[in-house]
Scaffold this motif. Sequence first.
Motif, PDB file in Angstrom:
ATOM      1  N   GLU A 276     -11.203   2.159   4.217  1.00 50.30           N
ATOM      2  CA  GLU A 276      -9.671   2.127   4.039  1.00 50.30           C
ATOM      3  C   GLU A 276      -9.201   1.085   5.132  1.00 50.30           C
ATOM      4  O   GLU A 276      -8.174   0.392   4.787  1.00 50.30           O
ATOM      5  CB  GLU A 276      -8.917   3.310   4.081  1.00 50.30           C
ATOM      6  CG  GLU A 276      -9.101   4.101   2.748  1.00 50.30           C
ATOM      7  CD  GLU A 276      -8.183   3.553   1.527  1.00 50.30           C
ATOM      8  OE1 GLU A 276      -6.933   3.147   1.769  1.00 50.30           O
ATOM      9  OE2 GLU A 276      -8.638   3.406   0.415  1.00 50.30           O
TER      10      GLU A 276
ATOM     11  N   GLU B 240       2.075   1.858   8.948  1.00 46.68           N
ATOM     12  CA  GLU B 240       2.306   3.305   8.502  1.00 46.68           C
ATOM     13  C   GLU B 240       1.048   3.984   7.929  1.00 46.68           C
ATOM     14  O   GLU B 240       0.691   5.278   8.257  1.00 46.68           O
ATOM     15  CB  GLU B 240       3.536   3.489   7.443  1.00 46.68           C
ATOM     16  CG  GLU B 240       5.115   3.099   8.117  1.00 46.68           C
ATOM     17  CD  GLU B 240       5.997   3.237   7.160  1.00 46.68           C
ATOM     18  OE1 GLU B 240       5.982   4.106   6.006  1.00 46.68           O
ATOM     19  OE2 GLU B 240       7.011   2.474   7.196  1.00 46.68           O
ATOM     20  N   ARG B 241       0.456   3.321   7.028  1.00 51.87           N
ATOM     21  CA  ARG B 241      -0.894   3.850   6.134  1.00 51.87           C
ATOM     22  C   ARG B 241      -2.039   3.878   7.351  1.00 51.87           C
ATOM     23  O   ARG B 241      -2.464   5.125   7.480  1.00 51.87           O
ATOM     24  CB  ARG B 241      -1.306   2.904   5.243  1.00 51.87           C
ATOM     25  CG  ARG B 241      -2.547   3.187   4.496  1.00 51.87           C
ATOM     26  CD  ARG B 241      -2.547   4.342   3.568  1.00 51.87           C
ATOM     27  NE  ARG B 241      -3.717   4.506   2.848  1.00 51.87           N
ATOM     28  CZ  ARG B 241      -4.260   5.793   2.590  1.00 51.87           C
ATOM     29  NH1 ARG B 241      -3.513   6.855   2.771  1.00 51.87           N
ATOM     30  NH2 ARG B 241      -5.383   5.843   1.975  1.00 51.87           N
ATOM     31  N   ARG B 242      -2.091   3.113   8.305  1.00 53.44           N
ATOM     32  CA  ARG B 242      -3.035   3.120   9.511  1.00 53.44           C
ATOM     33  C   ARG B 242      -2.616   4.323  10.407  1.00 53.44           C
ATOM     34  O   ARG B 242      -3.644   4.989  10.426  1.00 53.44           O
ATOM     35  CB  ARG B 242      -2.737   1.815  10.220  1.00 53.44           C
ATOM     36  CG  ARG B 242      -4.079   1.475  11.041  1.00 53.44           C
ATOM     37  CD  ARG B 242      -4.004   0.358  11.819  1.00 53.44           C
ATOM     38  NE  ARG B 242      -3.710  -0.899  10.872  1.00 53.44           N
ATOM     39  CZ  ARG B 242      -4.499  -1.738  10.496  1.00 53.44           C
ATOM     40  NH1 ARG B 242      -5.705  -1.609  10.529  1.00 53.44           N
ATOM     41  NH2 ARG B 242      -4.038  -2.835   9.651  1.00 53.44           N
TER      42      ARG B 242
ATOM     43  N   ASP C  54      -6.530  11.639   0.096  1.00 52.36           N
ATOM     44  CA  ASP C  54      -6.464  11.303   1.476  1.00 52.36           C
ATOM     45  C   ASP C  54      -7.246  12.440   2.166  1.00 52.36           C
ATOM     46  O   ASP C  54      -8.188  12.091   3.034  1.00 52.36           O
ATOM     47  CB  ASP C  54      -5.211  10.950   2.046  1.00 52.36           C
ATOM     48  CG  ASP C  54      -4.561   9.559   1.809  1.00 52.36           C
ATOM     49  OD1 ASP C  54      -5.302   8.809   1.536  1.00 52.36           O
ATOM     50  OD2 ASP C  54      -3.517   9.315   2.453  1.00 52.36           O
TER      51      ASP C  54
ATOM     52  N   VAL D 142       0.877  -1.138   0.165  1.00 52.04           N
ATOM     53  CA  VAL D 142      -0.079   0.133   0.012  1.00 52.04           C
ATOM     54  C   VAL D 142       0.915   1.201   0.082  1.00 52.04           C
ATOM     55  O   VAL D 142       2.011   1.266   0.693  1.00 52.04           O
ATOM     56  CB  VAL D 142      -0.948  -0.139   1.294  1.00 52.04           C
ATOM     57  CG1 VAL D 142      -1.865  -1.192   1.187  1.00 52.04           C
ATOM     58  CG2 VAL D 142      -0.157   0.066   2.499  1.00 52.04           C
ATOM     59  N   ASN D 143       0.387   2.330  -0.621  1.00 56.91           N
ATOM     60  CA  ASN D 143       1.050   3.749  -0.465  1.00 56.91           C
ATOM     61  C   ASN D 143       0.746   4.206   0.736  1.00 56.91           C
ATOM     62  O   ASN D 143      -0.713   4.241   1.126  1.00 56.91           O
ATOM     63  CB  ASN D 143       0.694   4.485  -1.748  1.00 56.91           C
ATOM     64  CG  ASN D 143       1.131   3.837  -2.992  1.00 56.91           C
ATOM     65  OD1 ASN D 143       2.333   3.451  -3.166  1.00 56.91           O
ATOM     66  ND2 ASN D 143       0.351   4.226  -4.175  1.00 56.91           N
ATOM     67  N   VAL D 144       1.639   4.735   1.443  1.00 59.43           N
ATOM     68  CA  VAL D 144       1.358   5.269   2.752  1.00 59.43           C
ATOM     69  C   VAL D 144       0.523   6.646   2.909  1.00 59.43           C
ATOM     70  O   VAL D 144      -0.416   6.586   3.391  1.00 59.43           O
ATOM     71  CB  VAL D 144       2.541   5.629   3.576  1.00 59.43           C
ATOM     72  CG1 VAL D 144       2.296   6.187   4.858  1.00 59.43           C
ATOM     73  CG2 VAL D 144       3.508   4.249   3.872  1.00 59.43           C
ATOM     74  N   ARG D 145       1.011   7.403   1.888  1.00 58.44           N
ATOM     75  CA  ARG D 145       0.041   8.498   1.558  1.00 58.44           C
ATOM     76  C   ARG D 145      -0.411   8.359   0.273  1.00 58.44           C
ATOM     77  O   ARG D 145       0.092   8.076  -0.750  1.00 58.44           O
ATOM     78  CB  ARG D 145       0.737   9.888   1.879  1.00 58.44           C
ATOM     79  CG  ARG D 145       1.080  10.176   3.293  1.00 58.44           C
ATOM     80  CD  ARG D 145       1.896  11.410   3.404  1.00 58.44           C
ATOM     81  NE  ARG D 145       2.089  11.776   4.693  1.00 58.44           N
ATOM     82  CZ  ARG D 145       2.986  11.078   5.795  1.00 58.44           C
ATOM     83  NH1 ARG D 145       3.494   9.948   5.463  1.00 58.44           N
ATOM     84  NH2 ARG D 145       3.055  11.413   6.992  1.00 58.44           N
ATOM     85  N   GLN D 146      -1.876   8.763   0.019  1.00 53.63           N
ATOM     86  CA  GLN D 146      -2.300   8.648  -1.329  1.00 53.63           C
ATOM     87  C   GLN D 146      -3.078  10.020  -1.743  1.00 53.63           C
ATOM     88  O   GLN D 146      -3.561  10.486  -0.897  1.00 53.63           O
ATOM     89  CB  GLN D 146      -3.376   7.522  -1.614  1.00 53.63           C
ATOM     90  CG  GLN D 146      -2.684   6.056  -1.156  1.00 53.63           C
ATOM     91  CD  GLN D 146      -3.888   5.010  -1.179  1.00 53.63           C
ATOM     92  OE1 GLN D 146      -4.936   5.279  -1.477  1.00 53.63           O
ATOM     93  NE2 GLN D 146      -3.361   3.860  -0.705  1.00 53.63           N
TER      94      GLN D 146
ATOM     95  N   LEU E 153      -7.012  -2.239   4.624  1.00 55.95           N
ATOM     96  CA  LEU E 153      -5.753  -2.492   5.382  1.00 55.95           C
ATOM     97  C   LEU E 153      -5.532  -3.753   6.370  1.00 55.95           C
ATOM     98  O   LEU E 153      -4.796  -4.610   6.198  1.00 55.95           O
ATOM     99  CB  LEU E 153      -5.328  -1.251   6.125  1.00 55.95           C
ATOM    100  CG  LEU E 153      -5.032  -0.252   5.469  1.00 55.95           C
ATOM    101  CD1 LEU E 153      -4.657   1.103   6.434  1.00 55.95           C
ATOM    102  CD2 LEU E 153      -3.908  -0.276   4.692  1.00 55.95           C
TER     103      LEU E 153
END
Length: 107
Positions: A43, A91-93, A32, A25-29, A47
Motif C-alpha cells: 500500500e 492522510e492514508r499514509r 485495513d 485514495v480513501n483514507v480508511r478502507q 501511495l
Amino acid sequence: MKTSQIAALAATVFIVSACTSTPKVNVRQPGDRNLSCAEIQSEFDSLDNVQNEAEDNQGVNTANVAAVLFFWPAAVGNYMDADRAMDLVEERRAVLMDLYEAKSCDA
C-alpha cells in the motif's frame, strides 16, 4: 459553416482534454485492520505512485500548458485537484503507519 463547426468541436475537445485528474485514495478502507505487513508495505508503494502522479499533474505538462493558454481556470483546477490528492495520500499514509506500528511490522 461546416468548417467552423468542426473547428469549434476540435477546440472544445482540446480544451476539455487539458484537464487532468489525479486518482484519489480513501483514507480508511474496509479490511485495513486485516492487512499483513507485506500488504501494508505494498500500500505504501501504491501511495508513492499516486503521489508521483499528483506531483506531475501540478507541474508543467502538456495539459497544464494548454489549460493556461486556452482556459486558465482549468490550470488552477488541475493544481487544486493534485493538491487534494496529495493531502489524501498523506492522510492514508498516516493510517497505514499506525497499523504498521500496531502490528510491530518493523520488528
